[in-house]
Design a protein around this motif. Structure first.
Motif, mmCIF file in Angstrom:
data_model
loop_
_atom_site.group_PDB
_atom_site.id
_atom_site.type_symbol
_atom_site.label_atom_id
_atom_site.label_comp_id
_atom_site.label_asym_id
_atom_site.label_seq_id
_atom_site.Cartn_x
_atom_site.Cartn_y
_atom_site.Cartn_z
ATOM 1 N N GLY A 131 9.636 -12.492 -5.415
ATOM 2 C CA GLY A 131 9.381 -12.239 -6.819
ATOM 3 C C GLY A 131 7.925 -11.868 -7.035
ATOM 4 O O GLY A 131 7.589 -11.019 -7.838
ATOM 5 N N GLU A 132 7.047 -12.522 -6.293
ATOM 6 C CA GLU A 132 5.611 -12.266 -6.318
ATOM 7 C C GLU A 132 5.135 -12.247 -4.874
ATOM 8 O O GLU A 132 5.848 -12.653 -3.971
ATOM 9 N N GLY A 133 3.920 -11.829 -4.681
ATOM 10 C CA GLY A 133 3.372 -11.802 -3.333
ATOM 11 C C GLY A 133 2.960 -13.178 -2.845
ATOM 12 O O GLY A 133 2.846 -14.132 -3.605
ATOM 13 N N ASP A 134 2.746 -13.275 -1.555
ATOM 14 C CA ASP A 134 2.222 -14.463 -0.889
ATOM 15 C C ASP A 134 0.853 -14.055 -0.380
ATOM 16 O O ASP A 134 0.749 -13.093 0.389
ATOM 17 N N ALA A 135 -0.191 -14.751 -0.785
ATOM 18 C CA ALA A 135 -1.561 -14.360 -0.431
ATOM 19 C C ALA A 135 -1.779 -14.275 1.077
ATOM 20 O O ALA A 135 -2.692 -13.607 1.533
ATOM 21 N N ASP A 136 -0.927 -14.917 1.868
ATOM 22 C CA ASP A 136 -1.092 -14.911 3.317
ATOM 23 C C ASP A 136 -0.480 -13.692 4.004
ATOM 24 O O ASP A 136 -0.713 -13.486 5.201
ATOM 25 N N TYR A 137 0.314 -12.898 3.283
ATOM 26 C CA TYR A 137 1.041 -11.785 3.901
ATOM 27 C C TYR A 137 0.975 -10.548 3.016
ATOM 28 O O TYR A 137 0.982 -10.643 1.796
ATOM 29 N N PRO A 138 0.971 -9.356 3.632
ATOM 30 C CA PRO A 138 0.985 -8.115 2.847
ATOM 31 C C PRO A 138 2.279 -7.974 2.041
ATOM 32 O O PRO A 138 3.338 -8.429 2.469
ATOM 33 N N LEU A 139 2.163 -7.319 0.903
ATOM 34 C CA LEU A 139 3.292 -7.060 0.010
ATOM 35 C C LEU A 139 3.507 -5.550 -0.062
ATOM 36 O O LEU A 139 2.542 -4.791 -0.139
ATOM 37 N N VAL A 140 4.747 -5.128 0.006
ATOM 38 C CA VAL A 140 5.084 -3.715 -0.179
ATOM 39 C C VAL A 140 6.154 -3.626 -1.254
ATOM 40 O O VAL A 140 7.065 -4.460 -1.306
ATOM 41 N N ARG A 141 6.007 -2.642 -2.134
ATOM 42 C CA ARG A 141 6.968 -2.433 -3.216
ATOM 43 C C ARG A 141 7.901 -1.287 -2.839
ATOM 44 O O ARG A 141 7.436 -0.184 -2.560
ATOM 45 N N ILE A 142 9.195 -1.558 -2.824
ATOM 46 C CA ILE A 142 10.195 -0.533 -2.529
ATOM 47 C C ILE A 142 10.412 0.270 -3.807
ATOM 48 O O ILE A 142 10.679 -0.298 -4.866
ATOM 49 N N GLU A 143 10.264 1.583 -3.700
ATOM 50 C CA GLU A 143 10.478 2.452 -4.852
ATOM 51 C C GLU A 143 11.943 2.454 -5.249
ATOM 52 O O GLU A 143 12.825 2.462 -4.382
ATOM 53 N N GLY A 144 12.186 2.474 -6.543
ATOM 54 C CA GLY A 144 13.543 2.642 -7.026
ATOM 55 C C GLY A 144 13.957 4.097 -6.908
ATOM 56 O O GLY A 144 13.108 4.980 -6.790
ATOM 57 N N GLY A 145 15.256 4.352 -6.913
ATOM 58 C CA GLY A 145 15.736 5.724 -6.888
ATOM 59 C C GLY A 145 16.926 5.919 -5.977
ATOM 60 O O GLY A 145 17.606 4.967 -5.596
ATOM 61 N N GLU A 146 17.163 7.173 -5.633
ATOM 62 C CA GLU A 146 18.304 7.568 -4.805
ATOM 63 C C GLU A 146 18.011 7.316 -3.328
ATOM 64 O O GLU A 146 16.947 7.691 -2.821
ATOM 65 N N TYR A 147 18.969 6.709 -2.651
ATOM 66 C CA TYR A 147 18.882 6.447 -1.215
ATOM 67 C C TYR A 147 20.208 6.785 -0.567
ATOM 68 O O TYR A 147 21.264 6.661 -1.189
ATOM 69 N N LEU A 148 20.136 7.184 0.690
ATOM 70 C CA LEU A 148 21.321 7.258 1.528
ATOM 71 C C LEU A 148 21.327 5.994 2.359
ATOM 72 O O LEU A 148 20.314 5.659 2.991
ATOM 73 N N ALA A 149 22.435 5.269 2.362
ATOM 74 C CA ALA A 149 22.554 4.031 3.129
ATOM 75 C C ALA A 149 23.429 4.290 4.349
ATOM 76 O O ALA A 149 24.574 4.728 4.221
ATOM 77 N N PHE A 150 22.864 4.022 5.524
ATOM 78 C CA PHE A 150 23.555 4.182 6.801
ATOM 79 C C PHE A 150 23.847 2.782 7.318
ATOM 80 O O PHE A 150 22.917 2.041 7.646
ATOM 81 N N SER A 151 25.114 2.411 7.393
ATOM 82 C CA SER A 151 25.491 1.054 7.807
ATOM 83 C C SER A 151 26.101 1.071 9.199
ATOM 84 O O SER A 151 26.875 1.969 9.526
ATOM 85 N N ALA A 152 25.733 0.056 9.997
ATOM 86 C CA ALA A 152 26.244 -0.018 11.367
ATOM 87 C C ALA A 152 26.361 -1.474 11.793
ATOM 88 O O ALA A 152 25.692 -2.356 11.243
#
Length: 162
Positions: free
Chosen positions: A82-103
């Motif tokens: 929900g929020e970042g942890d000061a001990d680890y990097p945070l990356v924000r996943i962009e919203g939008g269209e994705y192709l999902a490849f499941s295996a």
């Protein structure tokens, strides 16, 4: 392998992060992704990253692309937060269209094979273009993964052919 169009809402992942490129990952002495995954599991970071969402899966996020699949990029291994942890990097996943490849299959072989199929898919479907903003792997079980590849919104018409 199953491929589906998905609309993804933005979310954040916090965890370990390295900067690498595909050429470096082909050589054992310069590969950084495998050792990072090993550290994530050996140190039990799934349970120790603060602000982890209770229903989080394990994620591998590809972001901060220098150019395309041949350039450098960041890889973050972590959990949804929900929020970042000061001990680890945070990356924000962009919203939008994705192709999902499941295996499904033994790890990490199935992930490596899936990425090979993803690269082939985009070579075979040149009208569908990757965004090279954020892409991510979702580990939904011990032997199952879905790889989400961000695609340009203008590719919407291509959905009818898939």
């Amino acid at each position: 392998m199953e491929v589906k169009w998905r609309e993804v809402a933005p979310f954040s992942v916090c965890g370990l992060q390295v900067r690498t490129c595909n050429a470096d990952e082909q050589q054992a002495d310069s590969a950084r992704i495998g050792p990072m995954w090993e550290r994530f599991f050996v140190e039990g970071l799934f349970d120790s990253i603060g602000q982890r969402q209770s229903d989080s899966f394990v994620y591998g996020v590809y972001s901060n692309y220098e150019s395309d699949a041949s350039g450098h990029f960041d890889v973050t291994v972590g959990v949804a937060v929900g929020e970042g942890d000061a001990d680890y990097p945070l990356v924000r996943i962009e919203g939008g269209e994705y192709l999902a490849f499941s295996a499904k299959g033994p790890m990490p072989e199935v992930v490596i094979q899936t990425w090979g199929l993803i690269w082939a898919y985009f070579e075979d479907n040149p009208t569908i273009r990757r965004r090279y903003a954020t892409d991510f792997e979702v580990y939904t079980g011990a032997d199952s993964v879905s790889v989400y590849i961000g695609v340009q919104a203008s590719d919407e018409l291509s959905r009818s052919s898939n």
